[in-house]
Design a protein around this motif. Structure first.
Motif, PDB file in Angstrom:
ATOM      1  N   LEU A 115       0.818  -1.214   0.000  1.00 57.60           N
ATOM      2  CA  LEU A 115       0.000   0.000   0.000  1.00 57.60           C
ATOM      3  C   LEU A 115       0.850   1.262   0.000  1.00 57.60           C
ATOM      4  CD1 LEU A 115      -2.839   1.267   0.224  1.00 57.60           C
ATOM      5  CD2 LEU A 115      -2.594   1.139   2.697  1.00 57.60           C
ATOM      6  N   PHE A 116       1.758   1.380   0.962  1.00 52.50           N
ATOM      7  CA  PHE A 116       2.468   2.628   1.146  1.00 52.50           C
ATOM      8  C   PHE A 116       3.551   2.866   0.096  1.00 52.50           C
ATOM      9  CE2 PHE A 116       1.271   2.109   5.817  1.00 52.50           C
ATOM     10  CZ  PHE A 116       0.154   2.912   5.674  1.00 52.50           C
ATOM     11  N   TYR A 117       4.328   1.859  -0.211  1.00 52.03           N
ATOM     12  CA  TYR A 117       5.434   2.050  -1.155  1.00 52.03           C
ATOM     13  C   TYR A 117       4.981   1.910  -2.603  1.00 52.03           C
ATOM     14  CZ  TYR A 117       9.347   2.433   2.102  1.00 52.03           C
ATOM     15  OH  TYR A 117      10.229   2.879   3.046  1.00 52.03           O
ATOM     16  N   VAL A 118       4.538   0.718  -2.946  1.00 52.76           N
ATOM     17  CA  VAL A 118       4.183   0.458  -4.341  1.00 52.76           C
ATOM     18  C   VAL A 118       2.986   1.307  -4.765  1.00 52.76           C
ATOM     19  CG1 VAL A 118       3.587  -1.322  -6.020  1.00 52.76           C
ATOM     20  CG2 VAL A 118       5.081  -1.897  -4.094  1.00 52.76           C
ATOM     21  N   GLY A 119       1.971   1.397  -3.890  1.00 54.93           N
ATOM     22  CA  GLY A 119       0.784   2.179  -4.213  1.00 54.93           C
ATOM     23  C   GLY A 119       1.081   3.647  -4.427  1.00 54.93           C
ATOM     24  N   SER A 120       1.879   4.245  -3.536  1.00 53.55           N
ATOM     25  CA  SER A 120       2.168   5.672  -3.680  1.00 53.55           C
ATOM     26  C   SER A 120       3.045   5.954  -4.888  1.00 53.55           C
ATOM     27  CB  SER A 120       2.821   6.217  -2.403  1.00 53.55           C
ATOM     28  OG  SER A 120       4.022   5.553  -2.119  1.00 53.55           O
ATOM     29  N   MET A 121       3.970   5.048  -5.212  1.00 50.36           N
ATOM     30  CA  MET A 121       4.784   5.245  -6.424  1.00 50.36           C
ATOM     31  C   MET A 121       3.894   5.208  -7.671  1.00 50.36           C
ATOM     32  SD  MET A 121       7.974   5.852  -5.846  1.00 50.36           S
ATOM     33  CE  MET A 121       7.338   6.871  -4.516  1.00 50.36           C
ATOM     34  N   ALA A 122       2.914   4.301  -7.673  1.00 55.33           N
ATOM     35  CA  ALA A 122       1.989   4.214  -8.810  1.00 55.33           C
ATOM     36  C   ALA A 122       1.192   5.508  -8.964  1.00 55.33           C
ATOM     37  CB  ALA A 122       1.050   3.020  -8.633  1.00 55.33           C
ATOM     38  N   VAL A 123       0.755   6.087  -7.839  1.00 57.82           N
ATOM     39  CA  VAL A 123      -0.002   7.342  -7.888  1.00 57.82           C
ATOM     40  C   VAL A 123       0.863   8.474  -8.427  1.00 57.82           C
ATOM     41  CG1 VAL A 123      -1.050   9.136  -6.445  1.00 57.82           C
ATOM     42  CG2 VAL A 123      -1.657   6.741  -6.086  1.00 57.82           C
ATOM     43  N   VAL A 124       2.103   8.575  -7.933  1.00 60.55           N
ATOM     44  CA  VAL A 124       2.990   9.675  -8.340  1.00 60.55           C
ATOM     45  C   VAL A 124       3.276   9.645  -9.833  1.00 60.55           C
ATOM     46  CG1 VAL A 124       5.330  10.613  -8.144  1.00 60.55           C
ATOM     47  CG2 VAL A 124       4.073   9.988  -6.086  1.00 60.55           C
ATOM     48  N   VAL A 125       3.694   8.478 -10.364  1.00 62.98           N
ATOM     49  CA  VAL A 125       4.083   8.435 -11.776  1.00 62.98           C
ATOM     50  C   VAL A 125       2.875   8.504 -12.700  1.00 62.98           C
ATOM     51  CG1 VAL A 125       6.246   7.206 -11.348  1.00 62.98           C
ATOM     52  CG2 VAL A 125       4.161   5.893 -11.769  1.00 62.98           C
ATOM     53  N   THR A 126       1.686   8.210 -12.181  1.00 62.03           N
ATOM     54  CA  THR A 126       0.478   8.369 -12.999  1.00 62.03           C
ATOM     55  C   THR A 126       0.074   9.834 -13.087  1.00 62.03           C
ATOM     56  OG1 THR A 126      -0.305   6.178 -12.328  1.00 62.03           O
ATOM     57  CG2 THR A 126      -1.921   7.646 -13.313  1.00 62.03           C
ATOM     58  N   LEU A 127       0.244  10.567 -11.993  1.00 58.37           N
ATOM     59  CA  LEU A 127      -0.188  11.965 -11.954  1.00 58.37           C
ATOM     60  C   LEU A 127       0.824  12.928 -12.562  1.00 58.37           C
ATOM     61  CD1 LEU A 127      -1.747  12.248  -8.362  1.00 58.37           C
ATOM     62  CD2 LEU A 127      -2.963  12.139 -10.545  1.00 58.37           C
ATOM     63  N   VAL A 128       2.116  12.680 -12.349  1.00 55.21           N
ATOM     64  CA  VAL A 128       3.165  13.631 -12.742  1.00 55.21           C
ATOM     65  C   VAL A 128       4.090  12.993 -13.772  1.00 55.21           C
ATOM     66  CG1 VAL A 128       4.982  15.157 -11.866  1.00 55.21           C
ATOM     67  CG2 VAL A 128       3.083  14.511 -10.366  1.00 55.21           C
ATOM     68  N   PRO A 129       4.430  13.716 -14.850  1.00 55.37           N
ATOM     69  CA  PRO A 129       5.395  13.178 -15.818  1.00 55.37           C
ATOM     70  C   PRO A 129       6.698  12.806 -15.115  1.00 55.37           C
ATOM     71  CG  PRO A 129       4.360  15.154 -16.684  1.00 55.37           C
ATOM     72  CD  PRO A 129       3.923  15.042 -15.255  1.00 55.37           C
ATOM     73  N   TRP A 130       7.233  11.629 -15.418  1.00 51.07           N
ATOM     74  CA  TRP A 130       8.402  11.119 -14.712  1.00 51.07           C
ATOM     75  C   TRP A 130       9.611  12.038 -14.851  1.00 51.07           C
ATOM     76  CZ3 TRP A 130      12.924  10.358 -17.293  1.00 51.07           C
ATOM     77  CH2 TRP A 130      12.846  10.268 -18.693  1.00 51.07           C
ATOM     78  N   ASP A 131       9.684  12.815 -15.970  1.00 51.20           N
ATOM     79  CA  ASP A 131      10.850  13.668 -16.194  1.00 51.20           C
ATOM     80  C   ASP A 131      10.666  15.079 -15.650  1.00 51.20           C
ATOM     81  OD1 ASP A 131       8.901  14.306 -18.003  1.00 51.20           O
ATOM     82  OD2 ASP A 131      10.221  14.343 -19.767  1.00 51.20           O
ATOM     83  N   SER A 132       9.638  15.301 -14.858  1.00 52.02           N
ATOM     84  CA  SER A 132       9.435  16.610 -14.237  1.00 52.02           C
ATOM     85  C   SER A 132      10.565  16.873 -13.236  1.00 52.02           C
ATOM     86  CB  SER A 132       8.079  16.660 -13.522  1.00 52.02           C
ATOM     87  OG  SER A 132       7.968  17.833 -12.761  1.00 52.02           O
ATOM     88  N   LYS A 133      11.211  18.037 -13.363  1.00 55.20           N
ATOM     89  CA  LYS A 133      12.325  18.369 -12.475  1.00 55.20           C
ATOM     90  C   LYS A 133      11.875  18.491 -11.028  1.00 55.20           C
ATOM     91  CE  LYS A 133      15.088  20.752 -16.002  1.00 55.20           C
ATOM     92  NZ  LYS A 133      15.700  22.038 -16.425  1.00 55.20           N
ATOM     93  N   GLU A 134      10.614  18.830 -10.825  1.00 51.34           N
ATOM     94  CA  GLU A 134      10.106  19.013  -9.462  1.00 51.34           C
ATOM     95  C   GLU A 134      10.122  17.717  -8.667  1.00 51.34           C
ATOM     96  OE1 GLU A 134       6.254  20.711  -9.903  1.00 51.34           O
ATOM     97  OE2 GLU A 134       7.024  22.760 -10.023  1.00 51.34           O
ATOM     98  N   ILE A 135      10.069  16.570  -9.346  1.00 49.76           N
ATOM     99  CA  ILE A 135      10.088  15.286  -8.638  1.00 49.76           C
ATOM    100  C   ILE A 135      11.379  15.131  -7.843  1.00 49.76           C
ATOM    101  CG2 ILE A 135      10.337  12.803  -9.017  1.00 49.76           C
ATOM    102  CD1 ILE A 135       8.131  12.924 -11.025  1.00 49.76           C
ATOM    103  N   VAL A 136      12.485  15.625  -8.405  1.00 42.76           N
ATOM    104  CA  VAL A 136      13.773  15.538  -7.709  1.00 42.76           C
ATOM    105  C   VAL A 136      13.973  16.722  -6.777  1.00 42.76           C
ATOM    106  CG1 VAL A 136      16.280  15.445  -7.994  1.00 42.76           C
ATOM    107  CG2 VAL A 136      14.800  14.190  -9.571  1.00 42.76           C
ATOM    108  N   THR A 137      13.672  17.941  -7.251  1.00 38.04           N
ATOM    109  CA  THR A 137      13.950  19.141  -6.450  1.00 38.04           C
ATOM    110  C   THR A 137      13.016  19.269  -5.249  1.00 38.04           C
ATOM    111  OG1 THR A 137      12.539  20.468  -7.912  1.00 38.04           O
ATOM    112  CG2 THR A 137      14.907  20.381  -8.412  1.00 38.04           C
ATOM    113  N   LYS A 138      11.742  18.981  -5.441  1.00 36.17           N
ATOM    114  CA  LYS A 138      10.775  19.116  -4.348  1.00 36.17           C
ATOM    115  C   LYS A 138      10.477  17.804  -3.638  1.00 36.17           C
ATOM    116  CE  LYS A 138       8.167  23.058  -6.215  1.00 36.17           C
ATOM    117  NZ  LYS A 138       6.804  23.520  -6.616  1.00 36.17           N
ATOM    118  N   GLY A 139      10.736  16.703  -4.328  1.00 31.31           N
ATOM    119  CA  GLY A 139      10.330  15.402  -3.807  1.00 31.31           C
ATOM    120  C   GLY A 139       9.055  14.956  -4.503  1.00 31.31           C
ATOM    121  N   PRO A 140       8.863  13.659  -4.722  1.00 29.60           N
ATOM    122  CA  PRO A 140       7.731  13.175  -5.513  1.00 29.60           C
ATOM    123  C   PRO A 140       6.365  13.512  -4.916  1.00 29.60           C
ATOM    124  CG  PRO A 140       8.921  11.350  -4.489  1.00 29.60           C
ATOM    125  CD  PRO A 140       9.749  12.573  -4.299  1.00 29.60           C
TER     126      PRO A 140
END
Length: 467
Positions: free
Chosen positions: A259-284
């Motif tokens: 739930l916490f790890y796999v589920g949240s990673m699935a939500v993040v990459v579905t909502l935000v383009p994987w190459d968005s710089k904000e994923i690294v600078t701000k956190g996913p």
């Protein structure tokens, strides 16, 4: 061949017999503390912050990376749970390695993990200070690190119940925050969150943007994000009912990880383009909430990240002091560290905290050589610990099976085949680390430290046997 008994083992007790509870330590952790430590321990700074680099490398395939490494972690936790339920000990895997393999193995596993935890306390203190400094510009970073170190050193010097209460509320906040994130994310993905449109699968089309190499980097990042799950088996030794506490924690590991790890990673990459710089600078997580346009949600998640870092500082201060205490109690370090007052090994807490603060000072004074060397040295310690856990479980389970009266409260699935599968998975990760320039240095540095500690432990074992 059975391992030699530890130094605090009465001569008449078999080396593979259950260790008598340490009456000098307090047993003030309640079941609610253990349950929440187990639940919140899976939500660490590695998930909130470190996963951003994994997403940048692996893209949407980070979900696969976290699922694969999550399966390995579940097997490791099941093995550790089986041994900890049968032999509760504040030394956890170090005590199990000593019992199964020999004192040299307990020495190497225990002290390498102690260095890892103490260094992690310093790193987490720096990360937490940077967040607060961003809110209060102009304040010195060292001041916040010193404040956090004093607070959690003080909390751990008090009764163990203080540590439990801190972790209970820290974990409750983290669990609540990530649960809310998952609910909001699922609603947004489904297109029913007001003011947002469902992205569908548009962000998942480039599933392996950097090919297998990117997946490997994501896999390695995900493995180390799971570090810290071992704390609950250390804490269980100071609970009211160690066997039941460990059993409950391990049995819920599967759905927590999914739930916490796999589920949240699935939500993040579905909502935000994987190459968005904000994923690294701000956190996913902050990037995903900002993407949804929820007012103040990004800053609120920064508060949660701060709590995760402070929680990790608290848990690692506790874990390092108990590992050190257990090692010394078993004759593997300076006797002064075993001094207990008020049910707490206060000297071990002070020494562990001092080492953590020394790591902070090194990060300021010598960030490019000494501190970098220290970080490389602990880079793969968690994998070394997992190998000790797997080998120990293979040995101890065989011993338990020869005693009809001893049936473990937690049993490893598919023994021995899944234990061997886990060991093969760990070996594969070592091979992958050796192929990557960045992780190759960590592999050799950690290997060197482990060999030195094993050699010292073996020399001490031989010297004691020759007396």
């Amino acid at each position: 061949m059975p391992s030699s008994p530890s130094l605090d083992t009465p001569p008449q007790r078999r080396a593979d017999a259950p260790e008598a509870p340490d009456a000098s330590l307090s047993h003030g952790l309640k079941q609610r503390h253990l349950s929440m430590i187990a639940l919140g321990g899976v939500i660490g700074s590695g998930l909130f912050v470190g996963s951003g680099a994994g997403i940048a490398a692996a893209g949407p395939s980070i979900v696969v990376a976290f699922a694969l490494s999550g399966l390995l972690v579940m097997l490791v936790m099941r093995m550790l749970g089986e041994m900890s339920a049968a032999y509760p000990s504040s030394g956890s895997f170090s005590a199990h390695a000593e019992r199964a393999i020999g004192p040299w193995a307990g020495f190497a596993a225990g002290w390498s993990f102690w260095v890892l935890l103490c260094t992690a306390v310093g790193m987490e203190g720096i990360g937490a200070a940077k967040i607060v400094q961003g809110w209060l510009p102009g304040t010195p970073q060292w001041m916040w690190v010193a404040l956090f170190m004093v607070v959690f050193c003080g909390a751990n010097l008090a009764a163990v119940k203080s540590f439990g209460e801190f972790e209970f509320w820290f974990a409750a906040l983290k669990v609540g925050a990530i649960s809310l994130f998952l609910v909001l994310g699922a609603l947004a993905v489904a297109g029913v969150l007001p003011g947002t449109d469902s992205p569908g699968t548009s962000n998942l089309t480039d599933f392996l943007p950097h090919g297998s190499e990117g997946l490997v980097i994501g896999l390695l990042a995900s493995v180390f994000a799971y570090g810290g799950l071992e704390t609950v088996t250390i804490a269980a030794a100071e609970s009211e009912d160690p066997v039941r506490g460990v059993a409950n924690a391990v049995r819920t590991a599967m759905w927590r990880i999914a739930l916490f790890y796999v589920g949240s990673m699935a939500v993040v990459v579905t909502l935000v383009p994987w190459d968005s710089k904000e994923i690294v600078t701000k956190g996913p997580y902050v990037a995903a909430l900002d993407h949804l346009g929820i007012p103040g949600a990004g800053q609120l998640m920064n508060v949660v990240v701060l709590v995760a870092l402070l929680s990790a500082m608290n848990a690692n201060t506790y874990g390092s002091s108990r590992i050190a205490y257990s090692l010394v109690r078993r004759g593997m370090g300076p006797k002064a560290l075993a001094k207990v007052s008020g049910g707490v090994p206060r000297v071990a807490v002070l020494v562990s905290s001092a080492f953590g603060f020394a790591c902070v000072l090194l990060s300021y004074w010598r960030p490019d050589d000494v501190f970098a060397w220290l970080l490389n040295m602990i880079g793969a310690v968690i994998l070394v610990v997992w190998i000790f856990i797997a080998v120990s479980q293979l040995v101890l389970r065989r011993r338990m099976e020869r005693d009809p009266a001893q049936r473990p409260a937690v049993r490893m699935w598919g023994f021995p085949w899944l234990t061997w599968v886990a060991l093969a998975g760990m070996a594969a990760i070592f091979v992958l680390m050796a192929r990557q320039p960045d992780t190759r240095v960590q592999l050799w540095s950690t290997g060197g430290m482990t060999l030195v500690l094993a050699a010292v432990g073996y020399a001490r074992q031989r010297a004691r046997a020759g007396r």
